[in-house]
Every structure is written in C-alpha cells, then in structure tokens.
Design an enzyme around this catalytic site. Structure first.
Site, PDB file in Angstrom:
ATOM      1  N   TYR A 124      -3.866   3.348  -9.595  1.00 54.28           N
ATOM      2  CA  TYR A 124      -2.803   4.090  -8.937  1.00 54.28           C
ATOM      3  C   TYR A 124      -2.288   5.157  -9.882  1.00 54.28           C
ATOM      4  O   TYR A 124      -2.083   4.916 -11.063  1.00 54.28           O
ATOM      5  CB  TYR A 124      -1.695   3.142  -8.465  1.00 54.28           C
ATOM      6  N   ASN A 155      -6.999 -10.072   4.002  1.00 59.36           N
ATOM      7  CA  ASN A 155      -6.081 -11.071   3.457  1.00 59.36           C
ATOM      8  C   ASN A 155      -5.043 -10.469   2.504  1.00 59.36           C
ATOM      9  O   ASN A 155      -4.186 -11.174   2.000  1.00 59.36           O
ATOM     10  CB  ASN A 155      -6.900 -12.139   2.716  1.00 59.36           C
ATOM     11  N   SER A 156      -5.134  -9.178   2.267  1.00 58.19           N
ATOM     12  CA  SER A 156      -4.172  -8.528   1.364  1.00 58.19           C
ATOM     13  C   SER A 156      -2.813  -8.417   2.051  1.00 58.19           C
ATOM     14  O   SER A 156      -2.675  -8.704   3.246  1.00 58.19           O
ATOM     15  CB  SER A 156      -4.679  -7.124   1.018  1.00 58.19           C
ATOM     16  N   ARG A 170     -14.093 -11.394   2.055  1.00 60.43           N
ATOM     17  CA  ARG A 170     -15.231 -11.860   1.266  1.00 60.43           C
ATOM     18  C   ARG A 170     -15.401 -13.363   1.484  1.00 60.43           C
ATOM     19  O   ARG A 170     -14.435 -14.078   1.717  1.00 60.43           O
ATOM     20  CB  ARG A 170     -14.995 -11.579  -0.214  1.00 60.43           C
ATOM     21  N   GLY A 198      -8.850   0.841  -3.267  1.00 59.42           N
ATOM     22  CA  GLY A 198     -10.239   0.897  -3.710  1.00 59.42           C
ATOM     23  C   GLY A 198     -10.582  -0.276  -4.608  1.00 59.42           C
ATOM     24  O   GLY A 198     -11.110  -0.100  -5.700  1.00 59.42           O
ATOM     25  N   MET A 199     -10.282  -1.487  -4.089  1.00 61.26           N
ATOM     26  CA  MET A 199     -10.462  -2.708  -4.857  1.00 61.26           C
ATOM     27  C   MET A 199     -11.829  -2.807  -5.534  1.00 61.26           C
ATOM     28  O   MET A 199     -11.948  -3.331  -6.631  1.00 61.26           O
ATOM     29  CB  MET A 199     -10.300  -3.907  -3.929  1.00 61.26           C
ATOM     30  N   TRP A 216      -1.282   7.154   1.527  1.00 60.16           N
ATOM     31  CA  TRP A 216      -0.508   6.689   0.382  1.00 60.16           C
ATOM     32  C   TRP A 216       0.953   6.692   0.799  1.00 60.16           C
ATOM     33  O   TRP A 216       1.530   7.750   1.029  1.00 60.16           O
ATOM     34  CB  TRP A 216      -0.736   7.628  -0.798  1.00 60.16           C
TER      35      TRP A 216
END
Lengths: 296, 296
Positions: free
Chosen positions: B15, B114-115, B137, B208-209, B232
């Site tokens: 970030y 799940n975030s 995942r 962008g994990m 954003w």
C-alpha cells in the site's frame, strides 16, 4: 465496387470473426451506386457507398444489396481514402472520442503508430490540437519514418526502448502526461505505455500484434486508477446499427478532414482485379508496409 | 477512542501510503465524542465517530480533532462493527455500486472471498438480492469456511482450482454469468475471474495478495469488451471530502444493514490496550484469521 481493400481483418486468425469456409471475402471498400430500387430513399445513382458492417463481401465488381447494407460518402474525396475509411479511421476516431474527454493541449500515447489506425490517430488528434507520442519499433529507416509521421502531425516519435529510459522526463517537459494510451501491440509494449499514463487515464487496446496479453500492475489499477479497456469497431457499428446518426456524424467529420487535406489514406498499392493473386500474397505477408487495394 | 483496528493498511508495503517514520499509527477505529467546541454544529457529546480519512492516528485513547476529521455513526450498533466499518465495508459497498448497475438476480464473482472486504461483499450483495460466487484457496477447513460464508449469504463458494474446470458450466445453470468480478489477489486468480465475466462486464481490483500483476488477454478486451479497473477507498474518500452526502448516504445504508443483522463485523480479537504488543505481532502475521481490535 470501385476499390476494395485486402485488410488484416480478412486474414488474421487473432480476429474472432473469420467466417466458415467456403466464404465471401472482403470487409472494406467503396462502391458506386449504379441503380436504386423504387423504395430506396437514402441513396441515388452515382452515390459512393461503404459497407455498414463487416462481412459484406467487397472483393467483387458488382452486387445487389439492401439499402441498409451501405452508407453513403461524399464522392469528391480520393478513392483510396474512401476505400480505406470504414475500419482504421473509424477505429481511431472512436478511440479518441469515447474513452477520455480530450481537450486541445492534452496528450495521447500510442504504440504501432505506423499502422493504419496509428496514422489516422496522429492526423485526427493533430486536427483537434491534441499531442501524440508515437512509439514504433526500431528499424533501419527509423528517421525517415519518424519524419513522415511528423509530417502528418505526430508531436513526438520515439522508439519502444525509449519508453523505459529517463529521457521520457525530458519529453514530458514539452507536453502533459497522456490521458489516453492506445495499444495495438500488447505484451511489454502495453505495460510500458501504461506506466506513462496520467493518474486516472485510460488505456484502450484495439489489437495484439505481439500475441501477448496486457499485463497491468495492481498498483496502477488501485493507486493510479488507470482504466484498461478494449475497442472493436465492428461491435461499435453493430451496437449503433439502429441509430444512423452516430455513424453519419463520424463519417461526416472524417470526410471533412479528408477534404481539408488533414486526413490522408495510409500507404496503398493499387492493384488491378486480374492481379488479385499477387495482391493477396503481399497482403498476407507479415508487416507489409502498404495496404493492397483492388481497383475495379 | 473506543476501539481501534490494527489493519493491513497500517503495515502492508504494497500500500502506497505508508507515512515516513517516525509516524502516528492507526487508520481505523471508532471513538466517542467527550466534548465539543463552541462552533461545532454536526457533532455532540456522546456521538460515535470514525475517521474521515486515512492516517488520523487511531491507536490512542484520546485526541483533540477538527470537526471535519471525523464523521458520526449511530451509537446503537456493535462496537466491533463500528470500529471496522470505515475501510472494508466501504470498499465493498462502493465496488458493488460504482462500476456496474447490478439488479437483483445478477451475479458478482470474487476471489479472497474470506477477506474483510470479501465478507462485506457477500453480505451487501445478499441484502440486494445479488448472487455471489466466492472463490477461496483450498485449505483443510474448506467445508467449515464454505458453510460460514454461505451462512452470511454466499450463493456459491468454490475453490480456486474449480475456476478452470468444466463444472463451472453447471454452476452457471443456477445463476447468470457475472457482470462484476472483484479481485483482491491478482496473478492467475484474476485472469481466471475475467474468463467467466459476461460480455461487457467489469473486473475491479482492490488488492494484490499474490503480488503478481493482472494479466488480461487481448481478446477479452477487444471482443468481450471487459473493463479492467481499480478501486482504493482512501482515494474515494478524498475525492468526496467536499461533499459529505455521498459518504453519509453510504454509512447510513451500511449501518442500517448492521442494525437489521444483515452485515456483521469480520472475525475480530478484542485486545486490551496494554497488550498492544501481542496484538501487533498477530496483526503482522500473514494470513491471520481475525482482525485485532484494541479496546480502550
């Protein structure tokens, strides 16, 4: 038909609208109306017309068509301009009009600047007072080509490598960062264009010459708010097939630029219909420099 | 402050708004107004407030702030909902509102389901009658997690591998193809989401994990007319800082969902301020499952 193009879209497997074989070939060209039916109101004998949609079959001398299959052009523009008007200049016009609001003094950056679309972009942008940064691959005749593109209105012509170099800072002292990037290549070239966009700018992809996808850094999307879009003129025409005004207005503006000498046809080779074999061979050669136009 | 989050945006180097050190930490949290100055009109003693912008410094018990630094919330919602409202639910809300016009029965697909953002997306979409296809995942407790996401309103929960399998066809017998894809991951995962979008749909990237760029096939841009965008929430708040109505309307709608039990806080661990060291350690561990909230 008076003049019929052998175009990329007739052959290229990367384009999704190749018809099944056996097929009628030819998407582009200009014809002259020889006779009209009794209920035809929008056309008269002698008018020049171009296809409204892809797939009309322009590689022929004569055709009986429905009134709606064609749209008229003024017949005082050069034959080659008319024959090549329907795809590349229309693509350039829409990309310069529909994605960002460009004012005189704004900047557009594009790769494949020497393509049919690229040359039309340079000329239409110049007519609107919009700067263009034109990216081409390095080649032996770079200076000649650069001079030619500048002569038709290009503000800057640079090699692809230059996009990654600090000299770009110097360039941006002469014009603002681009609001709009036009991408006919894909791959690294597209990523490099993106890198120079203004915050909130758009990149519009109309071709993928490099046969590689467009790769966009996550940070460009989130923190620079770049918009990544695509454009396909065939779809635009279909989306506007029930509303002639938008197509008409675009052709009027393009033809007016042609009449003022501000929009010229790309390099073309005029070939007699009997030599169609030779023309086909040249047209299918990759990176051919002139558009083959069958003259009838 | 009443409750203050230790959030991803406080630590993550991906970030772009990490302040220079030494810095005041804390972007999220809820406070209660203890006293107002004589010229303050929009707030009164006892009101709950959250920061209007990032970087307020919420890791503290007390602060003297300008009226414009905060915005009030109803104080009858759960403390943890209030403390975690300003970033993830606002991100979900805007992405579901500003990119595609979603009607009841439409579909959204998202990865990182799940975030914090993902869970808010599921609940807000469900409240609007919009289907969600939620990609996570594979993991040992997949079934448990899937059940939990379905309990809060997820229409479908699938593993990332499933995106590449023919079973997706079966899934699309139960809901239309998505108009909107929400991408918090990047890399292959983003490309797989894109593949299932409707013609003309949008993919919005907010994270962008995977630390990999978003790769878009040229054909998706040109022939499927997909729109690739970013979002954003910090920028959104700044863009709307002179017009309170939009922020107010969003918070009102989110708080109304909370009051109706339709939007719950993500899993949180409440930690006393004196244990901040422990909370920091957990918050900085990758893939931590609960949000650390300092209770004051």
């Amino acid at each position: 038909m008076r003049g019929s193009c052998l175009s990329n879209s007739d052959f290229s497997g990367t384009y999704s609208i190749l018809p099944d074989l056996p097929a009628v070939g030819g998407n582009e060209g200009v014809a002259q109306v020889l006779e009209v039916g009794s209920r035809v109101t929008s056309l008269k004998t002698g008018d020049w017309v171009i296809p409204r949609d892809t797939g009309l079959g322009t590689w022929r001398t004569e055709a009986v068509l429905a009134e709606d299959d064609v749209i008229s052009l003024p017949n005082d523009i050069p034959l080659l301009s008319a024959a090549t008007l329907g795809v590349n200049p229309c693509t350039a016009f829409r990309m310069l009009s529909d994605f960002e609001h460009l004012k005189p003094g704004d900047t557009v950056i594009q790769n494949a600047a020497n393509s049919g679309v690229g040359q039309a972009v340079i000329q239409i942008a110049a007519a609107r007072g919009v700067n263009t940064i034109n990216v081409i691959r390095d080649r032996s005749e770079f200076t000649q080509l650069s001079d030619r593109l500048k002569a038709i209105g290009a503000t800057h012509v640079i090699k692809e490598e230059a996009l990654r170099r600090p000299e770009m800072k110097e360039l941006f002292k002469t014009c603002p960062k681009p609001k709009l990037a036009l991408n006919g290549v894909g791959g690294k070239s597209a990523t490099e264009l993106l890198r120079h966009l203004q915050i909130g700018g758009s990149m519009v992809t109309y071709g993928g010459m490099a046969k590689q996808p467009v790769t966009v850094p996550v940070s460009a999307l989130i923190f620079k708010d770049v918009k990544v879009r695509g454009f396909w003129v065939t779809q635009w025409k279909r989306d506007h097939s029930n509303d002639e005004r938008a197509f008409r207005a675009m052709l009027d503006e393009l033809c007016s630029l042609i009449q003022q000498g501000k929009l010229t046809a790309p390099a073309c080779s005029e070939v007699g219909l009997k030599d169609y074999n030779k023309a086909l061979e040249v047209a299918m050669t990759p990176f051919t420099s002139a558009k083959q136009v069958l003259i009838m």
